[in-house]
Design a protein around this motif. Structure first.
Motif, PDB file in Angstrom:
ATOM      1  N   TYR A   4       0.837  -1.193   0.000  1.00  0.00           N
ATOM      2  CA  TYR A   4       0.000   0.000   0.000  1.00  0.00           C
ATOM      3  C   TYR A   4       0.880   1.254   0.000  1.00  0.00           C
ATOM      4  O   TYR A   4       1.904   1.303   0.691  1.00  0.00           O
ATOM      5  CB  TYR A   4      -0.891   0.046   1.246  1.00  0.00           C
ATOM      6  CG  TYR A   4      -1.935  -1.035   1.322  1.00  0.00           C
ATOM      7  CD1 TYR A   4      -3.179  -0.873   0.729  1.00  0.00           C
ATOM      8  CD2 TYR A   4      -1.681  -2.217   2.019  1.00  0.00           C
ATOM      9  CE1 TYR A   4      -4.152  -1.869   0.821  1.00  0.00           C
ATOM     10  CE2 TYR A   4      -2.645  -3.215   2.115  1.00  0.00           C
ATOM     11  CZ  TYR A   4      -3.871  -3.036   1.513  1.00  0.00           C
ATOM     12  OH  TYR A   4      -4.825  -4.015   1.607  1.00  0.00           O
ATOM     13  N   ILE A   5       0.457   2.267  -0.731  1.00  0.00           N
ATOM     14  CA  ILE A   5       1.145   3.550  -0.702  1.00  0.00           C
ATOM     15  C   ILE A   5       0.122   4.676  -0.539  1.00  0.00           C
ATOM     16  O   ILE A   5      -1.074   4.498  -0.778  1.00  0.00           O
ATOM     17  CB  ILE A   5       1.981   3.812  -1.978  1.00  0.00           C
ATOM     18  CG1 ILE A   5       1.077   3.847  -3.222  1.00  0.00           C
ATOM     19  CG2 ILE A   5       3.093   2.783  -2.122  1.00  0.00           C
ATOM     20  CD1 ILE A   5       1.788   4.326  -4.472  1.00  0.00           C
ATOM     21  N   ARG A   6       0.618   5.813  -0.092  1.00  0.00           N
ATOM     22  CA  ARG A   6      -0.139   7.066  -0.133  1.00  0.00           C
ATOM     23  C   ARG A   6       0.631   7.978  -1.076  1.00  0.00           C
ATOM     24  O   ARG A   6       1.865   8.075  -0.980  1.00  0.00           O
ATOM     25  CB  ARG A   6      -0.254   7.687   1.267  1.00  0.00           C
ATOM     26  CG  ARG A   6      -1.270   8.826   1.364  1.00  0.00           C
ATOM     27  CD  ARG A   6      -1.550   9.176   2.825  1.00  0.00           C
ATOM     28  NE  ARG A   6      -0.405   9.790   3.469  1.00  0.00           N
ATOM     29  CZ  ARG A   6      -0.221  11.108   3.573  1.00  0.00           C
ATOM     30  NH1 ARG A   6      -1.094  11.969   3.057  1.00  0.00           N
ATOM     31  NH2 ARG A   6       0.843  11.567   4.200  1.00  0.00           N
ATOM     32  N   TYR A   7      -0.057   8.630  -1.974  1.00  0.00           N
ATOM     33  CA  TYR A   7       0.644   9.347  -3.036  1.00  0.00           C
ATOM     34  C   TYR A   7      -0.102  10.612  -3.440  1.00  0.00           C
ATOM     35  O   TYR A   7      -1.285  10.801  -3.140  1.00  0.00           O
ATOM     36  CB  TYR A   7       0.833   8.440  -4.255  1.00  0.00           C
ATOM     37  CG  TYR A   7      -0.460   8.048  -4.944  1.00  0.00           C
ATOM     38  CD1 TYR A   7      -0.970   8.789  -6.001  1.00  0.00           C
ATOM     39  CD2 TYR A   7      -1.178   6.918  -4.522  1.00  0.00           C
ATOM     40  CE1 TYR A   7      -2.157   8.419  -6.625  1.00  0.00           C
ATOM     41  CE2 TYR A   7      -2.355   6.551  -5.142  1.00  0.00           C
ATOM     42  CZ  TYR A   7      -2.843   7.303  -6.194  1.00  0.00           C
ATOM     43  OH  TYR A   7      -4.020   6.953  -6.804  1.00  0.00           O
ATOM     44  N   GLN A  47       4.059  11.176  -6.821  1.00  0.00           N
ATOM     45  CA  GLN A  47       4.914  11.528  -5.692  1.00  0.00           C
ATOM     46  C   GLN A  47       4.491  10.711  -4.483  1.00  0.00           C
ATOM     47  O   GLN A  47       3.342  10.761  -4.055  1.00  0.00           O
ATOM     48  CB  GLN A  47       4.789  13.023  -5.367  1.00  0.00           C
ATOM     49  CG  GLN A  47       5.582  13.442  -4.136  1.00  0.00           C
ATOM     50  CD  GLN A  47       5.253  14.854  -3.673  1.00  0.00           C
ATOM     51  OE1 GLN A  47       4.516  15.584  -4.342  1.00  0.00           O
ATOM     52  NE2 GLN A  47       5.784  15.229  -2.527  1.00  0.00           N
ATOM     53  N   LEU A  48       5.418   9.943  -3.934  1.00  0.00           N
ATOM     54  CA  LEU A  48       5.106   9.155  -2.746  1.00  0.00           C
ATOM     55  C   LEU A  48       5.059  10.051  -1.515  1.00  0.00           C
ATOM     56  O   LEU A  48       5.919  10.913  -1.319  1.00  0.00           O
ATOM     57  CB  LEU A  48       6.153   8.068  -2.541  1.00  0.00           C
ATOM     58  CG  LEU A  48       6.175   6.933  -3.562  1.00  0.00           C
ATOM     59  CD1 LEU A  48       7.328   5.986  -3.261  1.00  0.00           C
ATOM     60  CD2 LEU A  48       4.852   6.179  -3.575  1.00  0.00           C
ATOM     61  N   LEU A  87       7.315  13.809  10.800  1.00  0.00           N
ATOM     62  CA  LEU A  87       7.151  12.924   9.651  1.00  0.00           C
ATOM     63  C   LEU A  87       7.649  13.587   8.373  1.00  0.00           C
ATOM     64  O   LEU A  87       7.448  14.788   8.161  1.00  0.00           O
ATOM     65  CB  LEU A  87       5.692  12.509   9.500  1.00  0.00           C
ATOM     66  CG  LEU A  87       5.141  11.568  10.587  1.00  0.00           C
ATOM     67  CD1 LEU A  87       3.640  11.428  10.455  1.00  0.00           C
ATOM     68  CD2 LEU A  87       5.826  10.211  10.514  1.00  0.00           C
ATOM     69  N   GLN A  88       8.287  12.796   7.531  1.00  0.00           N
ATOM     70  CA  GLN A  88       8.769  13.270   6.239  1.00  0.00           C
ATOM     71  C   GLN A  88       8.496  12.200   5.185  1.00  0.00           C
ATOM     72  O   GLN A  88       8.499  11.003   5.477  1.00  0.00           O
ATOM     73  CB  GLN A  88      10.265  13.595   6.305  1.00  0.00           C
ATOM     74  CG  GLN A  88      10.901  14.088   5.018  1.00  0.00           C
ATOM     75  CD  GLN A  88      10.254  15.355   4.471  1.00  0.00           C
ATOM     76  OE1 GLN A  88       9.088  15.342   4.084  1.00  0.00           O
ATOM     77  NE2 GLN A  88      11.004  16.437   4.446  1.00  0.00           N
ATOM     78  N   ASP A  89       8.258  12.658   3.954  1.00  0.00           N
ATOM     79  CA  ASP A  89       7.947  11.767   2.843  1.00  0.00           C
ATOM     80  C   ASP A  89       9.209  11.137   2.268  1.00  0.00           C
ATOM     81  O   ASP A  89      10.317  11.672   2.428  1.00  0.00           O
ATOM     82  CB  ASP A  89       7.250  12.548   1.723  1.00  0.00           C
ATOM     83  CG  ASP A  89       5.989  13.244   2.178  1.00  0.00           C
ATOM     84  OD1 ASP A  89       5.278  12.684   3.032  1.00  0.00           O
ATOM     85  OD2 ASP A  89       5.714  14.348   1.664  1.00  0.00           O
ATOM     86  N   PRO A  90       9.079  10.024   1.555  1.00  0.00           N
ATOM     87  CA  PRO A  90      10.199   9.538   0.758  1.00  0.00           C
ATOM     88  C   PRO A  90      10.674  10.632  -0.202  1.00  0.00           C
ATOM     89  O   PRO A  90       9.850  11.355  -0.781  1.00  0.00           O
ATOM     90  CB  PRO A  90       9.591   8.361  -0.018  1.00  0.00           C
ATOM     91  CG  PRO A  90       8.439   7.903   0.821  1.00  0.00           C
ATOM     92  CD  PRO A  90       7.895   9.152   1.447  1.00  0.00           C
ATOM     93  N   GLY A 166       8.436   5.291   4.794  1.00  0.00           N
ATOM     94  CA  GLY A 166       8.002   4.879   3.465  1.00  0.00           C
ATOM     95  C   GLY A 166       8.935   3.802   2.925  1.00  0.00           C
ATOM     96  O   GLY A 166       9.771   3.286   3.663  1.00  0.00           O
ATOM     97  N   PRO A 167       8.854   3.448   1.662  1.00  0.00           N
ATOM     98  CA  PRO A 167       7.979   4.039   0.657  1.00  0.00           C
ATOM     99  C   PRO A 167       6.568   3.468   0.652  1.00  0.00           C
ATOM    100  O   PRO A 167       5.660   4.051   0.074  1.00  0.00           O
ATOM    101  CB  PRO A 167       8.707   3.684  -0.651  1.00  0.00           C
ATOM    102  CG  PRO A 167       9.354   2.372  -0.338  1.00  0.00           C
ATOM    103  CD  PRO A 167       9.773   2.450   1.101  1.00  0.00           C
ATOM    104  N   ALA A 168       6.385   2.280   1.287  1.00  0.00           N
ATOM    105  CA  ALA A 168       5.100   1.591   1.242  1.00  0.00           C
ATOM    106  C   ALA A 168       4.868   0.868   2.557  1.00  0.00           C
ATOM    107  O   ALA A 168       5.799   0.621   3.329  1.00  0.00           O
ATOM    108  CB  ALA A 168       5.080   0.575   0.089  1.00  0.00           C
TER     109      ALA A 168
END
Length: 252
Positions: A4-7, A47-48, A87-90, A166-168
């Motif tokens: 699963y991802i959020r994008y 964008q992940l 929190l930070q994104d990939p 992340g990434p998933a």
């Protein structure tokens, strides 16, 4: 096993399931009832984002034998919080904050809780895990342990961008026996299996739930192995976990 991802795609953000090079968009509750919308997108064109929206982020300190070395093992899991603003994104930058002089990476397996649990037994605790992702418990060592250290680790562990994930989120793994590797500018600087945990995943979840109710989407960083090094602007950190993928972040 599901990935699963959020994008984000343009001005639109959503959850999706990765199947090869394609993302199938889903709607509904990631941790409850959800279904595909029928929309698909190429994985390369999105964008992940950090893969879920937790109510809280907890972390287990001193949880690898290789990290503790000859120091005394704790009698129970030692837990601390990281704020949601960490929190930070990939691919998002780890930003070294003002006055920081000794910021380190800490590659970690991160558990994602899938249901509300309180006072759960160790035997039942694995059922609370929705899946797992990669994390980097970025830490300023002088604020944590230095001569003028803070009483709490509020900024040592909690400064903005100090919790990339992340990434998933990947389900149905053996979370207590996965290979974790961290690379700094391409050099492998951490390599350990989660079988080196002092406290396994079920023990950590059960211990936390005795005092703090865990909610769907909550994140638990499970500790870092071995030694760590200082980060500098221009560095690139990659945390790779078997079966999950690579979390990559530049340092700014």
């Amino acid at each position: 096993m599901t990935r699963y991802i959020r994008y984000r795609s343009g001005n639109f953000s959503a959850y999706g399931i990765v199947e090869g090079d394609v993302v199938r968009e889903i709607e509904g509750d990631l941790f409850g009832g959800h279904s595909p919308t029928g929309a698909t997108r190429p994985l390369a064109g999105i964008q992940l984002l950090n893969p879920c929206c937790p109510t809280k982020v907890l972390a287990v300190g001193r949880n690898y034998k290789s990290h503790l070395g000859n120091r005394t093992h704790p009698q129970h899991p030692e837990i601390f919080y990281k704020p949601l603003t960490a929190l930070q994104d990939p691919e998002g930058p780890i930003v070294i904050p003002r006055d920081a002089t000794d910021v380190h990476y800490e590659g970690e397996l991160v558990l994602v809780i899938g249901k509300r649990v309180k006072d759960i037994s160790r035997e039942e605790a694995l059922s609370a895990i929705f899946g797992a992702t990669c994390g980097n418990d970025v830490t300023e060592r002088n604020w944590q342990y230095g001569e003028r250290k803070d009483v709490q680790w509020w900024r040592a562990k909690g400064s903005d961008t100090f919790a990339p994930v992340g990434p998933a989120i990947v389900t149905d793994l053996n979370y207590d026996n996965l290979l974790l590797q961290t690379r700094l500018n391409g050099e492998t600087v951490q390599s350990e299996r989660t079988a080196d945990f002092i406290f396994d995943c079920a023990t950590a979840i059960s211990w936390i739930s005795g005092w703090v109710t865990l909610m769907p989407g909550d994140l638990i960083f499970t500790g870092t192995p071995g030694a760590t090094r200082r980060l500098s602007p221009g560095d690139v950190v990659e945390v790779e976990i078997e079966g999950i993928g690579v979390l990559r972040n530049p340092v700014a």
